[in-house]
Each structure stands twice: as structure tokens, then as C-alpha cells.
Design a protein around this motif. Structure first.
Motif, short mmCIF file in Angstrom:
data_model
loop_
_atom_site.label_atom_id
_atom_site.label_comp_id
_atom_site.label_asym_id
_atom_site.label_seq_id
_atom_site.Cartn_x
_atom_site.Cartn_y
_atom_site.Cartn_z
N CYS A 86 0.85 -1.19 0.00
CA CYS A 86 0.00 0.00 0.00
C CYS A 86 0.89 1.24 0.00
N CYS A 117 -4.52 -0.14 -0.25
CA CYS A 117 -5.11 -1.30 0.40
C CYS A 117 -6.57 -1.01 0.76
N PRO A 118 -7.35 -2.05 1.08
CA PRO A 118 -8.78 -1.85 1.39
C PRO A 118 -9.01 -0.80 2.48
N LEU A 119 -8.20 -0.84 3.53
CA LEU A 119 -8.37 0.14 4.61
C LEU A 119 -8.17 1.56 4.11
N SER A 121 -8.37 2.58 0.97
CA SER A 121 -9.28 2.93 -0.12
C SER A 121 -10.54 3.58 0.42
N ASP A 122 -10.98 3.10 1.59
CA ASP A 122 -12.20 3.64 2.19
C ASP A 122 -12.03 5.11 2.54
N SER B 102 -7.68 -6.97 -11.51
CA SER B 102 -8.34 -6.37 -10.34
C SER B 102 -8.30 -7.32 -9.17
N GLU B 104 -10.04 -7.86 -5.49
CA GLU B 104 -11.15 -7.49 -4.60
C GLU B 104 -10.70 -6.64 -3.41
N GLY B 105 -11.23 -5.42 -3.33
CA GLY B 105 -10.94 -4.58 -2.18
C GLY B 105 -9.73 -3.68 -2.35
N TYR B 106 -8.81 -4.08 -3.23
CA TYR B 106 -7.60 -3.31 -3.44
C TYR B 106 -7.74 -2.39 -4.64
N HIS B 107 -7.05 -1.27 -4.57
CA HIS B 107 -6.99 -0.37 -5.73
C HIS B 107 -5.59 -0.45 -6.32
#
Ligand SMILES: [Mn+2]
Ligand SMILES: [Mn+2]
Ligand SMILES: [Zn+2]
Ligand SMILES: [Zn+2]
Lengths: 123, 123
Positions: A86, A117-119, A121-122, B102, B104-107
DNA sequence: CATTCTAATGCAACTAAGTTGCAATAAACC
DNA sequence: GGTTTATTGCAACTTAGTTGCATTAGAATG
């Protein structure tokens, strides 16, 4: 394979630092840096740690990964899988194994994705 | 877009070092390190170079890539494409754009492959 | 164009991850 | 137990990148 086997099968001597390093790496879910390792094992010597990483990496017992911040992270080399770094929080995450991508002429050994990372991205 | 536009559109002042840096990066086929850059532009100051890389990276004018050897490599941020880092000769190569993967959850913003380049695979 | 404001430069000093040299230690093998 | 030699642990070193600060020079204003 036990720590003892991993070490001795490669012709290395079975020493206390090496056993401790392998035992600690076994407990990690993600790659760790020397800084993080020495928080768990404060008596470790920096040279011993890095020299062990070098020998074990050459023997394919562990993997090293370069972070975005000029540090190396290390993990046991068990099932091959890609990693995500990330660029916001700098976390290094192990991803699930991916269907092997082939590139004409190249011999791909590992894949690193970078982004958010998902955290992160939010927010 | 001209160098001048790249620089001024982001609110940066148009200075000699910045113009030279962009002009030299434009001529590179692969990302280069400070060491390589300063061989081309020997009068560049290290601080100026790294501070320019930081500002330009934040403005998305350039990309930075960590090598296997603890150095940063820089390139113009034009068409997005993946990179290959050879763990044998340490060359960093730009690859052709790849269908976006892609997770899931990651950008995902960039992809780096590691392994052996064609030259090193032969030998 | 001259004036003012402040971003950017250039230099030297610093930081920190990782490496190296070497004497002391302790595995491994007999 | 005794010998050999890999490994350890310490301190000193290396080097990519950063930081502080006085000086310089873009850019905006009148
Ligand atoms: Mn992993
Ligand atoms: Mn590229
Ligand atoms: Zn994150
Ligand atoms: Zn190569």
C-alpha cells in the motif's frame, strides 16, 4: 519441515539465532523488517540478522521484499504468492496465490502489486 | 504536454533544474536512478534532484520504483505499464501495457514482476 | 521596470538501513 | 575431549536519501 531440517539440509550450522529467527518468522502472517523483528527478539544482533537473511534467501528458505520506504521485509518461502504494497499506509500484505502470468522471454518468479489497500481505499 | 506546462500547471516554478530533469527523463527508455541521472547531468545537486522527484511524484508527473538494491528509479508518468526487475542483473525494464488485473478490495495502481530477464535466462 | 514575496536552490551536515572486518565463540566431526 | 572452521557479536563503516539554512531567483503587483 522442521526448523532443524530447513537449516541443516542446506549445510548451515544449527545455531540459536537461526532457530529463533525461523521460529519467529513462522509465526508471522506478513513479511517483517529488521526493525519489527528486533522488537520481538530484542537481543538479536543486526549483523547476525542480515547475514542470516542473506544465506537463507540464497538457500530459498526465505523471501525478501523491498518496501516503498527503502526497507527490506522478510518472510518464510513456503507457498508462492503475490504481495500488495500500500502506497498510503505502506503495509505489505500476502495475497492469495494467483494463476501464473507468463511474459514472453522473461522468467517470472514473483509479482508485487502497488496501490491502495482496502483500509486506505475507504478513507 | 510541454515541460513548461507539466511544471507550471501544478503550481511549480519554472526553474533550470526542473526543465533539465524533465528533458533528460523524456529521453530515457527505462527508469533511472540518481546515480545514472547525475552521470548525464553532472552539475545537478543531490538535494535538488531528490526534492524534485518528491514534488513531481506527488503531482503524478513522474513515477518512482524501488530496485532490488535499495535504490529508487524514476521515469516520466505517461502511459501506465508494468515493470520487470531482474533479480540477477538488476535491470529495470518497462513492459508493454497489460490488461488490468483487479483484486477485490484493493486499488491496484502498478504491477512489478520479478525474476530473470531474457538476457539472464539464457546464461 | 523596480519592488516585494516566497518557492526553490545549493551546500554541508545529518540519518538510518544495511555491510564489513575481526577477534571470540561454539557447532560439527573425529 | 580435541581440532577445525562456520558463525557470532561488536564496532566501525558505507551510502542512498533527507534536512537546515542562508542565498538566489521566479512570479506577481503596481
Ligand atoms: Mn507473503
Ligand atoms: Mn516504465
Ligand atoms: Zn493502506
Ligand atoms: Zn537480467
Amino acid at each position: 519441515m522442521t526448523f532443524e531440517e530447513k537449516i541443516t539440509l542446506n549445510g548451515f550450522r544449527l545455531t540459536a539465532p537461526r532457530k529463533k529467527i525461523l521460529s519467529i518468522l513462522t509465526n508471522q502472517k506478513q513479511p517483517i523488517s529488521f526493525e519489527e523483528y528486533s522488537a520481538i527478539d530484542p537481543l538479536i544482533d543486526k549483523s547476525t540478522f542480515y547475514r542470516t537473511m542473506q544465506s537463507f534467501e540464497q538457500a530459498h528458505i526465505i523471501n525478501g521484499i523491498e518496501s516503498d520506504e527503502g526497507k527490506r521485509y522478510f518472510e518464510l518461502n513456503e507457498t508462492i504468492h503475490p504481495h500488495f504494497i500500500c502506497q498510503h499506509c505502506h503495509a505489505i500484505t500476502c495475497l492469495n496465490p494467483l494463476p501464473l502470468i507468463s511474459l514472453e522471454g522473461y522468467h517470472v518468479e514473483s509479482i508485487i502489486f502497488k496501490g491502495k489497500c482496502p483500509l486506505c481505499s475507504d478513507s
